[in-house]
Design a protein around this motif. Sequence first.
Motif, PDB file in Angstrom:
ATOM      1  N   ALA A 181       7.816  15.343 -69.696  1.00 49.25           N
ATOM      2  CA  ALA A 181       7.700  16.807 -69.690  1.00 49.25           C
ATOM      3  C   ALA A 181       8.768  17.448 -70.568  1.00 49.25           C
ATOM      4  CB  ALA A 181       7.813  17.320 -68.259  1.00 49.25           C
ATOM      5  N   THR A 225       7.738  19.535 -73.951  1.00 46.38           N
ATOM      6  CA  THR A 225       8.055  20.965 -74.057  1.00 46.38           C
ATOM      7  C   THR A 225       9.308  21.237 -74.884  1.00 46.38           C
ATOM      8  OG1 THR A 225       9.357  20.890 -72.013  1.00 46.38           O
ATOM      9  CG2 THR A 225       6.996  21.396 -71.810  1.00 46.38           C
ATOM     10  N   ALA A 268       4.136  21.477 -67.213  1.00 46.96           N
ATOM     11  CA  ALA A 268       3.953  20.108 -67.699  1.00 46.96           C
ATOM     12  C   ALA A 268       3.982  19.102 -66.547  1.00 46.96           C
ATOM     13  CB  ALA A 268       5.028  19.771 -68.727  1.00 46.96           C
TER      14      ALA A 268
END
Length: 209
Positions: free
Chosen positions: A75, A79, A98
């Motif tokens: 994640a 991101t 996410a």
Amino acid sequence: MLSRSRSTLHGVIIFLAVMTAVFPVFGQREKIGVFVQAAVPVPAAQLDILKSYASQHCAIITGCGVASTGELMYAQRLTNTYIGNSVPLAGMRKLAQAIDADHLVVFRIVRWESAISFRPERSLLFLGASSFFGDSMKLLTSPLGLLLGLDKAATVSVFVTVFSPSGDIEFTTTVTTEDKPLLSLLTADPTEAAKQAIDEALYQLAVSL
């Protein structure tokens, strides 16, 4: 026979109702992303231990599902958002999306230290008792008396912030704990103090959320 079947059916319904009420995991189970970050110097090996500890105990104490280390790393890469001294709200939203998390919990270690102190009354007590020994024994026990007067305390403070999926702060707390066991000069450990702090914070979190 029909009456017995109805009784069995009613019993099953009641059992399922009770189980659903007591164990919400049968229905909706919240998911939490747990991050542990150090704002002060903490050995990398100890920090890794605490990351694993926080995730495991979060699942045990809160009863929620906890994102795995792999999910958290993926994640953050996906991101391009990494937990540091500060993370913008937009970044927290991206991470929550996410991970598909209901809450993000950030443990920030803000104090990690060990301090040695001297308690003269304890040394004097031992040295007073050894005064009944002979001169040669006094000579041997004097260093031991000084050693017994030494204490070591490991102190850790953890600042905890809980974020919602929208990036808003839901809960904050600061916990300070001290590890000062018997024979503390040899056994006092900041890692143990940090584990105690994490557990105390998780109990507060479980009650608040």
